[in-house]
Design an enzyme around this catalytic site. Structure first.
Site, short mmCIF file in Angstrom:
data_model
loop_
_atom_site.label_atom_id
_atom_site.label_comp_id
_atom_site.label_asym_id
_atom_site.label_seq_id
_atom_site.Cartn_x
_atom_site.Cartn_y
_atom_site.Cartn_z
CG MET A 14 63.67 -47.87 33.23
SD MET A 14 65.28 -48.09 34.00
CE MET A 14 64.84 -48.22 35.73
CD GLN A 65 55.81 -43.83 31.26
OE1 GLN A 65 56.24 -44.88 30.81
NE2 GLN A 65 56.47 -42.68 31.19
CB CYS A 95 58.65 -44.03 24.73
SG CYS A 95 59.22 -45.57 24.00
CG ASN A 206 64.98 -39.47 33.51
OD1 ASN A 206 64.70 -39.73 32.33
ND2 ASN A 206 65.59 -40.34 34.29
C1 LIG Z 1 65.21 -50.81 29.72
C2 LIG Z 1 64.58 -49.44 29.70
C3 LIG Z 1 63.22 -49.30 29.50
C4 LIG Z 1 62.63 -48.03 29.51
N1 LIG Z 1 61.27 -47.94 29.41
C5 LIG Z 1 60.67 -46.73 29.57
C6 LIG Z 1 59.25 -46.62 29.68
O1 LIG Z 1 58.50 -47.60 29.67
N2 LIG Z 1 58.72 -45.37 29.81
C7 LIG Z 1 59.52 -44.24 29.86
O2 LIG Z 1 59.00 -43.13 29.99
N3 LIG Z 1 60.85 -44.34 29.77
C8 LIG Z 1 61.43 -45.55 29.66
N4 LIG Z 1 62.80 -45.64 29.67
C9 LIG Z 1 63.60 -44.41 29.84
C10 LIG Z 1 63.85 -44.14 31.33
O3 LIG Z 1 62.64 -43.92 32.01
C11 LIG Z 1 64.75 -42.90 31.49
O4 LIG Z 1 64.08 -41.79 30.95
C12 LIG Z 1 66.09 -43.05 30.78
O5 LIG Z 1 66.66 -44.33 31.02
C13 LIG Z 1 67.07 -41.95 31.22
O6 LIG Z 1 67.31 -42.02 32.60
P1 LIG Z 1 68.63 -42.71 33.21
O7 LIG Z 1 69.80 -42.09 32.51
O8 LIG Z 1 68.59 -42.39 34.69
O9 LIG Z 1 68.53 -44.17 32.92
C14 LIG Z 1 63.40 -46.89 29.67
C15 LIG Z 1 64.78 -47.03 29.87
C16 LIG Z 1 65.37 -48.28 29.90
C17 LIG Z 1 66.86 -48.41 30.16
#
Ligand SMILES: Cc1cc2nc3c(=O)[nH]c(=O)nc-3n(C[C@H](O)[C@H](O)[C@H](O)COP(=O)(O)O)c2cc1C
Length: 329
Positions: A14, A65, A95, A206
Site C-alpha cells: 500500500m 513490489q 494499480c 485479495n
Molecule cells: C492507501 C493504499 C495504497 C495502495 N497501494 C498499492 C500499491 O502500491 N500496490 C498495489 O498493488 N496495490 C496497492 N493498493 C491496493 C491494495 O494492495 C489492495 O489490493 C486493496 O486495498 C484491496 O485489498 P483490501 O480490501 O484488503 O484493502 C493500495 C491500497 C491502499 C488502500
C-alpha cells in the site's frame, strides 16, 4: 496445500502506508505474515536519488513490489533486490492510477499479457527468489473469465511462482484509485474458479477481507489471502495470524506490549533523523475497539509531529489506555 507457506497470509502493498516503519510494527505482531513494500517503480530504483530498497532486517519474509513494464529494467531491479536480501519480487498489474497508466504499467498491463510475461520471464531468468504477479480480475469492459485466463496462461508459462488476485476489476477511466477499491463488485468465485482450472499454480485472493475467519474460509479454496486496509486500520488482528493460520501457538504480546516493543526502534530511528509521527501514524489503530482508543489516537495526532517529540509522547498516549487483562478481547 501450497509449498509456499508464508504466502498463506500477507499484508498488501500500500503506497504511503506499508513503508519500512509500518512493516517493522506489523512484524512485532506476526512472525509469519508475508509483508510487502509499497510499489516501487523501476525508474525510482534505477534513476532515483534515495535508497528505495532500504528495509530493516526484522521485516523478513519481505516482498518487493515493482511497478514497471520494461523487461530489462525489471530484471535489473530484481537482481538489486535479491542482492539486498529481499525474499521475493512481485509485479504490480493491478494499480489503476492515472500516473501509473501514463507510465503504461499497473492494471493497464492486463491488456498486454505478452508484455507481462516478458517481464516475468526476464526476472525469473535473472534471480532465484520467487517472482509473483498481483492483478485484478479485469479492466473496463474486458472483464470476462477468458480475458483473465489469457493473462494467467501467459504468466504461468513464463514461470510465475504465485498469483495474487484482487477479486474486482478496475475501471481505468472515471474512477479514482480509492473508488476502484470500493465500487467494482468483489467476485471471489472467479478466483476460486481460477484455482480449480490452474490447480498447480499458487493463487492468493485479495480484496475486502476483514477478519481471520473470512481468511480461513478463503483458504479452504485457495493457497493464500492478502489483507490490505483492514490489516492497516486494525493492525492487532495480525496478532492472531500466527496461531490461527500458521499453527504457531507462541505467546502473543498484548497491545501495550507491542507498543513497548516498538520503543527501542523509535529511539533508534529518532537518532537517525526520523520524525516520531512518521512511525506512530501507522500505530493509530492498534487499540481499535478498546476503551481509550480515541485518547490514544488523539494524543499521538496532536503531539507526535511536534519538534523534539520522542518516546515519552508514545508512553503518555499509552497511559491513556487501560491495560488489558485478556489478550484478544
Ligand atoms: C492507501 C493504499 C495504497 C495502495 N497501494 C498499492 C500499491 O502500491 N500496490 C498495489 O498493488 N496495490 C496497492 N493498493 C491496493 C491494495 O494492495 C489492495 O489490493 C486493496 O486495498 C484491496 O485489498 P483490501 O480490501 O484488503 O484493502 C493500495 C491500497 C491502499 C488502500
Amino acid at each position: 496445500m501450497s509449498h509456499y507457506p508464508s504466502a498463506r497470509f500477507s499484508v498488501a502493498p500500500m503506497l504511503d502506508w506499508t513503508d519500512r516503519h509500518c512493516r517493522y510494527f506489523h512484524r512485532l505482531m506476526s512472525r509469519h505474515a508475508q509483508l510487502y513494500t509499497e510499489m516501487v517503480t523501476t525508474g525510482a530504483i534505477i534513476h532515483g536519488k534515495g535508497d528505495y530498497l532500504a528495509y530493516n532486517e526484522e521485516e523478513h519474509p519481505l516482498v518487493l513490489q515493482l511497478g514497471g513494464n520494461d523487461p530489462e529494467a525489471l530484471a535489473h531491479c530484481a537482481v538489486l533486490a535479491e542482492q539486498r536480501g529481499y525474499d521475493e519480487i512481485n509485479l504490480n498489474v493491478g494499480c489503476p492510477s492515472d500516473r501509473v497508466q501514463n507510465g503504461l504499467f499497473g492494471a493497464c498491463l492486463m491488456a498486454e499479457p505478452q508484455k507481462v510475461a516478458e517481464g516475468v520471464a526476464a526476472m525469473k531468468a535473472a534471480v532465484s527468489i520467487p517472482v509473483t504477479v498481483k492483478t485484478r480480475i479485469g479492466i473496463d469492459e474486458q472483464d470476462s473469465y477468458e480475458f483473465l485466463c489469457t493473462l494467467v496462461d501467459s504468466v504461468a508459462e513464463a514461470g510465475i511462482d504465485a498469483l495474487i488476485v484482487h477479486a474486482r476489476k478496475a475501471w481505468l477511466q472515471g474512477l479514482s484509485p480509492k473508488e476502484n477499491r470500493e465500487i467494482p463488485t468483489l467476485d471471489y468465485d472467479r478466483v476460486y474458479q481460477l484455482k480449480r482450472d490452474y490447480a498447480g499454480l499458487t493463487i492468493a485472493v485479495n480484496g475486502g477481507i476483514k477478519t481471520l475467519e473470512e481468511a480461513g474460509a478463503h483458504l479452504q479454496h485457495l493457497d493464500g489471502v492478502m489483507l490490505g486496509r483492514e490489516a492497516y486500520q486494525n493492525p492487532y488482528l495480525l496478532a492472531r495470524v500466527d496461531a490461527e493460520l500458521f499453527g504457531d501457538e507462541r505467546e502473543v504480546p498484548s497491545r501495550h506490549q507491542v507498543i513497548r516493543n516498538l520503543l527501542p526502534y523509535i529511539e533508534r530511528e529518532l537518532t537517525q533523523g526520523t520524525y516520531l509521527g512518521n512511525i506512530t501514524r501507522h500505530t493509530l489503530g492498534i487499540f481499535q475497539g478498546m476503551p481509550g482508543a480515541r485518547a490514544w489516537r488523539r494524543h499521538l495526532s496532536e503531539n507526535a509531529h511536534k519538534r523534539g517529540a520522542g518516546p515519552e509522547v508514545v508512553e503518555a498516549a499509552m497511559a491513556r489506555v487501560p491495560e488489558e487483562s485478556v489478550v484478544y478481547s
